[in-house]
Design an enzyme around this catalytic site. Structure first.
Site, PDB file in Angstrom:
ATOM      1  N   SER A 182      34.212  44.587 -31.363  1.00 21.36           N
ATOM      2  CA  SER A 182      33.488  43.365 -31.028  1.00 21.36           C
ATOM      3  C   SER A 182      32.264  43.597 -30.161  1.00 21.36           C
ATOM      4  O   SER A 182      31.320  42.819 -30.219  1.00 21.36           O
ATOM      5  CB  SER A 182      34.432  42.375 -30.356  1.00 21.36           C
ATOM      6  OG  SER A 182      35.056  42.959 -29.229  1.00 21.36           O
ATOM      7  N   HIS A 210      35.693  40.173 -36.539  1.00 19.98           N
ATOM      8  CA  HIS A 210      34.253  40.207 -36.827  1.00 19.98           C
ATOM      9  C   HIS A 210      33.920  40.717 -38.233  1.00 19.98           C
ATOM     10  O   HIS A 210      32.752  40.831 -38.578  1.00 19.98           O
ATOM     11  CB  HIS A 210      33.526  41.063 -35.790  1.00 19.98           C
ATOM     12  CG  HIS A 210      33.648  40.507 -34.407  1.00 19.98           C
ATOM     13  ND1 HIS A 210      32.787  39.567 -33.898  1.00 19.98           N
ATOM     14  CD2 HIS A 210      34.566  40.732 -33.439  1.00 19.98           C
ATOM     15  CE1 HIS A 210      33.160  39.251 -32.669  1.00 19.98           C
ATOM     16  NE2 HIS A 210      34.233  39.938 -32.369  1.00 19.98           N
ATOM     17  N   LYS A 240      34.693  32.541 -35.844  1.00 24.39           N
ATOM     18  CA  LYS A 240      33.503  33.389 -35.920  1.00 24.39           C
ATOM     19  C   LYS A 240      32.782  33.113 -37.243  1.00 24.39           C
ATOM     20  O   LYS A 240      32.193  32.058 -37.387  1.00 24.39           O
ATOM     21  CB  LYS A 240      33.907  34.828 -35.657  1.00 24.39           C
ATOM     22  CG  LYS A 240      34.258  34.955 -34.169  1.00 24.39           C
ATOM     23  CD  LYS A 240      34.954  36.197 -33.736  1.00 24.39           C
ATOM     24  CE  LYS A 240      35.229  36.076 -32.228  1.00 24.39           C
ATOM     25  NZ  LYS A 240      36.224  37.000 -31.747  1.00 24.39           N
TER      26      LYS A 240
HETATM   27  C1  LIG Z   1      37.103  36.917 -30.582  1.00 26.92           C
HETATM   28  C2  LIG Z   1      38.160  37.912 -30.774  1.00 26.92           C
HETATM   29  C3  LIG Z   1      39.500  37.574 -30.628  1.00 26.92           C
HETATM   30  C4  LIG Z   1      39.925  36.237 -30.091  1.00 26.92           C
HETATM   31  O1  LIG Z   1      39.839  35.249 -31.037  1.00 26.92           O
HETATM   32  P1  LIG Z   1      39.806  33.725 -30.556  1.00 26.92           P
HETATM   33  O2  LIG Z   1      40.141  32.960 -31.753  1.00 26.92           O
HETATM   34  O3  LIG Z   1      38.428  33.497 -30.046  1.00 26.92           O
HETATM   35  O4  LIG Z   1      40.832  33.616 -29.457  1.00 26.92           O
HETATM   36  C5  LIG Z   1      40.454  38.499 -30.948  1.00 26.92           C
HETATM   37  N1  LIG Z   1      40.102  39.731 -31.365  1.00 26.92           N
HETATM   38  C6  LIG Z   1      38.822  40.109 -31.484  1.00 26.92           C
HETATM   39  C7  LIG Z   1      38.504  41.496 -31.962  1.00 26.92           C
HETATM   40  C8  LIG Z   1      37.810  39.220 -31.185  1.00 26.92           C
HETATM   41  O5  LIG Z   1      36.540  39.591 -31.272  1.00 26.92           O
END
Ligand SMILES: *Cc1c(COP(=O)(O)O)cnc(C)c1O
Length: 392
Positions: A182, A210, A240
């Site tokens: 991320s 991602h 995302k």
């Molecule tokens: C954003 C993210 C999460 C968390 O997801 P949310 O739905 O925002 O709680 C988990 N793992 C990774 C790799 C992320 O980038």
């Protein structure tokens, strides 16, 4: 320890340049690009959100949400196992299973909770979990909560992961990795991790927060070419690329049934509002139909990298829409953030403990909703800001 005054703790955070501040998102440009307003009233183009396909603001997605709210109400009223599980959840789970080529999928309220649920269900005391050193905090927290011992192997290093598996073959139950990292934008060595995990009878857990919607020939993410045998536990987030909110785990029928019985962050929480599931279904359909969104964000990524290279801006080696420049200290990262803010861009400085100390950075993320002109202007602005002395 006795209760301590918090002002001293806050001052300490400030002294280390680690104070985090929120900005308020104000609206969208005509292109759909997110605009952000800072405390001093400036409007900035957002290059820090994860809205890769530009779906968060999409009128049809928003309409699906409001139409569902009128039809089924705003709240679910209970957890999934009581009376909170609705038709929109059920359909979305079927569509996500189909999308990822898995037997079943299970919705979680957030990606954070999905990781807690998976790790605590699959690992426990007396066992070992292996984590990439740069895994997302929610995987690490899940491992901590599981009570298992955990070992961290060198970032994206399949040899190191194999070695760690060999050393703890008896107790190793889970190997967990981000699909796309991320804060770095690079991709895990998934085929090799899959082979190693299969050989040692460990679960491979891939958190593709991602990658889903962005990578792969069909946009199915970093694991698109890998089967359930290779990646038995696939986690995706919906906040995302899919522009809404929530997360899912996809895998075999038995895995999902097991999580329903065991995963406390699934069991002991109110189900996502159905309007969110309805919006996600619409976003998923658009993401699949309008392949130009994925092509566009990747083309803008290539364009940004080319411009940055020509202007001497030292980006990390990433081919995903996550494009970081490592600046090496909180101070340097905050200065660059401020300089970009002065010329109209919101690019957030990422500091410890989100990234290791000494690798503080700016993290640019691109979206299909950006225009070519905005991307070019950002590269120009970065070349004029204090990023050229960055650590490559
Ligand atoms: C954003 C993210 C999460 C968390 O997801 P949310 O739905 O925002 O709680 C988990 N793992 C990774 C790799 C992320 O980038």
């Amino acid at each position: 320890m006795k209760r301590q005054p918090l002002d001293a703790a806050l001052a300490d955070i400030a002294r280390q340049n680690l104070t985090r501040r929120r900005v308020t998102v104000d609206g969208f440009a005509e292109t759909g690009q997110r605009l952000v307003t800072t405390v001093d009233g400036r409007t900035l183009v957002d290059f820090s959100s994860n809205d890769y396909l530009g779906l968060a603001h999409h009128p049809a997605v928003a309409a699906a949400m409001s139409e569902c709210a009128v039809r089924l109400g705003a709240g679910s009223g209970a957890s999934h196992l009581v009376t909170g599980h609705g038709v929109e959840h059920e359909r979305l789970e079927e569509e996500l299973a189909d999308y990822t080529g898995r037997e079943r999928a299970l919705l979680f309220s957030t990606g954070y909770m999905a990781n807690l649920g998976v790790m605590t269900s699959l690992a426990g005391r007396g066992e070992v979990v292996l984590l990439d050193r740069l895994n997302h905090a929610s995987i690490v927290d899940g491992a901590l909560l599981s009570g298992a011992r955990f070992k961290r192997y060198a970032h994206a290093d399949a040899d190191a992961a194999e070695q760690a598996l060999l050393e703890s073959s008896e107790q190793a139950v889970v190997v967990a990795t981000d699909g796309v990292f991320s804060m770095d934008g690079d991709i895990a060595p998934l085929p090799r991790l899959a082979r190693a995990a299969v050989a040692h009878k460990a679960w491979l857990v891939v958190d593709d927060a991602h990658g889903i919607g962005v990578l792969g020939q069909r946009g199915r993410g970093s694991t698109e070419k890998l089967s359930t045998d290779d990646v038995p536990v696939l986690i995706g987030t919906l906040g995302k690329a899919l522009g809404s909110f929530g997360a899912f785990v996809a895998g075999s029928r038995d895995l999902i049934e097991f999580l329903i019985q065991k995963a406390r962050p699934y069991i002991y929480t109110t189900a996502l509002p159905q309007p969110i599931a309805a919006a996600t279904r619409k976003a998923l359909a658009i993401a699949q139909r309008e392949t130009w969104r994925r092509e566009r964000v990747l083309a803008l990524t290539t364009r940004f990298r080319k411009a940055a290279r020509e202007l001497g801006v030292p980006l990390l080696d990433s081919n995903t829409p996550i494009q970081p420049v490592v600046l090496g200290s909180s101070q340097a990262a905050l200065r660059a953030q401020r300089e970009l803010q002065e010329v109209g861009f919101r690019v957030v400085a990422i500091r410890a403990p989100t990234v290791p100390k000494g690798s503080e950075r700016l993290r640019v993320s691109l979206s299909a909703a950006h225009t070519e002109a905005q991307v070019d202007a950002l590269a120009q602005a970065m070349s004029r800001a204090h990023v050229k002395d960055a650590v490559e």
